[in-house]
Design a protein around this motif. Structure first.
Motif, mmCIF file in Angstrom:
data_model
loop_
_atom_site.group_PDB
_atom_site.id
_atom_site.type_symbol
_atom_site.label_atom_id
_atom_site.label_comp_id
_atom_site.label_asym_id
_atom_site.label_seq_id
_atom_site.Cartn_x
_atom_site.Cartn_y
_atom_site.Cartn_z
ATOM 1 N N VAL A 472 2.461 28.853 -21.359
ATOM 2 C CA VAL A 472 2.612 27.799 -20.366
ATOM 3 C C VAL A 472 4.021 27.231 -20.463
ATOM 4 O O VAL A 472 4.518 26.950 -21.563
ATOM 5 N N VAL A 473 4.678 27.072 -19.312
ATOM 6 C CA VAL A 473 6.005 26.465 -19.261
ATOM 7 C C VAL A 473 5.843 25.012 -18.849
ATOM 8 O O VAL A 473 5.326 24.711 -17.778
ATOM 9 N N GLY A 474 6.276 24.121 -19.756
ATOM 10 C CA GLY A 474 6.147 22.704 -19.490
ATOM 11 C C GLY A 474 7.434 22.087 -18.964
ATOM 12 O O GLY A 474 8.363 22.797 -18.560
ATOM 13 N N PRO A 475 7.528 20.762 -18.994
ATOM 14 C CA PRO A 475 8.748 20.068 -18.552
ATOM 15 C C PRO A 475 9.958 20.524 -19.357
ATOM 16 O O PRO A 475 9.866 20.830 -20.551
ATOM 17 N N ALA A 476 11.102 20.580 -18.677
ATOM 18 C CA ALA A 476 12.372 20.958 -19.303
ATOM 19 C C ALA A 476 12.322 22.365 -19.877
ATOM 20 O O ALA A 476 13.056 22.706 -20.804
ATOM 21 N N GLY A 477 11.425 23.192 -19.370
ATOM 22 C CA GLY A 477 11.365 24.583 -19.800
ATOM 23 C C GLY A 477 10.673 24.797 -21.127
ATOM 24 O O GLY A 477 10.700 25.908 -21.669
ATOM 25 N N LYS A 478 10.031 23.777 -21.677
ATOM 26 C CA LYS A 478 9.348 23.938 -22.959
ATOM 27 C C LYS A 478 8.157 24.867 -22.786
ATOM 28 O O LYS A 478 7.392 24.760 -21.829
#
Length: 530
Positions: A472-478
């Motif tokens: 899963v790609v979260g906020p800011a590319g995390k």
């Protein structure tokens, strides 16, 4: 300088010229120096320009490697969805009636049968009792039934096909009387005669000489009855012992019941009731008279039996060539191949009846995916409408499809190749305008019962330990690796069940691939690596 009186003008000019040359000499040297300096400056500019150009063309190995290095990669993501998963098999099919019958042009009274009338055209609908055409002046009639025609039906016949005829006649308003079901008796004969007369024809006799046979049998009964009556009359008038009952004028003398017909005549002939009786029931009078009367009564009984047999087998018949049975009405005319005036040979009509269904053909690799009960979408490209349906049956043996049915969608086997017949039953009756149309069948071969979390198949990664996960790609590319278990697949998606439900939700972005410098396509989003 003073000039003498003898000086000429030319002398003055020469003097001025010499003085000018002396004045210009210093100036000419300065011009030369300036031109030299300009040439030097131009050469310097040219050399500088050439150097700059060479610097741009000629690169060091390090610079060349830096310039050709790939741009930073980006990942392709897709959205986690909640929906019902479906997989499908797509084939072509043809809308057909549940029953299709080829009507043969045959029959006629002797000679070469000829089509004398055609009462229907292709595309017409008709009901039970309709005369479809004439062959040599005889009708071809449509009636309701499901038992195929395989014989002429004549009086005295018994069987399921006779019961079918009786049912069709009653449906047309003609009672079959007291005939038991499946027996072609007097009531059925009367009903068949009335039906034929109602459509403007006379029924054919069951036996060509049936009327003559019936007349002869009736005359034989009449003759036998008269003989019995004559013998009895003679016995009554013959002298007998005084007081013998039955002598002329004796009270109680009767004329007997032998004057009846049919069963009554037979009963009277066998019992001898009503006749003058002597001792032990023997006729009165001389012995010869009693023997003669007994024989006459036997002859009468035989004549009555023969009359009943002739009656049973004579009367109207239903030739196999004059009827076609269809399961339901209204029925449809699919094709007309015969022409009025032409020889009645081969199939003259193709008619169909019953609810419309769709017939398709599966190829070998598709058959194992389709089972009865699966949902189907029937789509008519010609009319731009669809209908829901269900798989009714899948054949277990290969067969060659009829024209218009059985071609796989593009990429499959060519049309007309052997396949496994697939019958599809619509949820609601199809419009009759669809009969004969080529349609597309989309069979749902796999599906989840309810909406589930799904991701593209390419989003699933497997670890060395056999576990599966999505990233899963979260906020800011995390990025977060989420362990999941997988379920059914369909349409390029797979059902996923996260180990921890809170780790994966609809709307999350999961990595499906990596694109080097290329933007994501097809709705995917490119996210830079952190």
């Amino acid at each position: 300088m003073d000039k003498g009186p003898d000086a000429s003008p030319g002398d003055d000019v020469g003097e001025h010229a010499s003085g000018h040359e002396a004045a210009e000499e210093p100036r000419t040297g300065l011009a030369r120096r300036r031109r030299l300096l300009g040439a030097v400056a131009a050469a310097a500019v040219l050399v500088s320009t050439l150097g700059i150009g060479a610097a741009r063309v000629i690169k060091s190995p390090a610079q060349a490697a830096a310039d050709t290095e790939a741009p930073p990669p980006s990942v392709i993501t897709a959205t986690v969805e909640r929906r019902v998963l479906k997989e499908a098999v797509i084939v072509r099919g043809t809308v057909r009636a549940s029953q299709t019958v080829e009507v043969a042009a045959s029959g006629g009274a002797g000679g070469t049968p000829v089509v004398t009338k055609m009462n229907v055209d292709a595309g017409d609908t008709f009901r039970s009792g309709r005369v479809l055409m004439e062959v040599s002046g005889r009708p071809v009639i449509a009636l309701k039934g499901s038992v195929p025609v395989y014989r002429d039906l004549k009086p005295g016949a018994e069987g399921e096909d006779v019961g079918q005829l009786q049912s069709a006649l009653r449906e047309r308003g003609h009672s079959t009387g007291s005939d038991r079901e499946g027996l072609f008796g007097p009531g059925t004969k009367a009903a068949l005669t009335a039906f034929y007369q109602g459509i403007g024809y006379d029924p054919l006799p069951a036996e060509p000489d049936g009327e003559e046979s019936l007349t002869g049998a009736q005359e034989a009964v009449t003759e036998a009855r008269r003989r019995v009556e004559d013998i009895r009359s003679a016995a009554r008038t013959a002298p007998g012992p005084p007081g013998t009952p039955g002598t002329p004028g004796t009270p109680g003398t009767t004329t007997g019941s032998d004057s009846g017909t049919g069963a009554d005549a037979k009963a009277g002939a066998e019992s001898g009731s009503g006749g003058p009786a002597g001792p032990a029931g023997s006729p009165a009078g001389p012995d010869g008279t009693s023997v003669e009367l007994a024989r006459a009564r036997e002859d009468l009984a035989k004549a009555v039996d023969r009359l009943e047999q002739v009656k049973a087998r004579t009367g109207p018949m239903l030739p196999a060539s004059e009827v076609v049975y269809l399961k339901g009405f209204p029925a449809r005319v699919d094709a007309v191949s015969a022409v009025v005036g032409g020889k009645a040979e081969g199939n003259a009509l193709t008619v169909s009846a019953g609810a419309l269904m769709v017939e398709g053909f599966l190829q070998k690799h598709q058959r194992g995916l389709v089972r009865p009960g699966q949902r189907v979408t029937v789509f008519s490209e010609l009319e731009g409408r669809s209908a829901g349906a269900t798989v009714r049956s899948v054949a277990t043996a290969l067969a060659r499809p009829r024209t218009g049915a059985g071609a796989a969608e593009p990429g499959g086997d060519k049309a007309g190749s052997p396949g496994y017949a697939l019958l599809v039953t619509p949820d609601k009756p199809l419009d009759t305008s669809l009969a004969g149309q080529d349609v597309r069948l989309t069979v749902e071969t796999a599906a989840t019962r309810n909406a589930v979390l799904v991701v593209p198949v390419t989003a699933i990664s497997a670890g060395a330990d056999g576990t599966t996960s999505v990233t899963v790609v979260g906020p800011a590319g995390k990025r977060l690796r989420v362990p999941v278990s997988t379920g059914g697949t369909g349409d390029g998606y797979v059902e996923v069940r996260p180990v921890r439900a809170a780790d994966l939700s609809p709307g999350d972005q999961v990595i499906t691939g990596v694109a080097a410098g290329a933007p994501a396509r097809g709705g995917a989003t490119a996210v830079g690596l952190s």
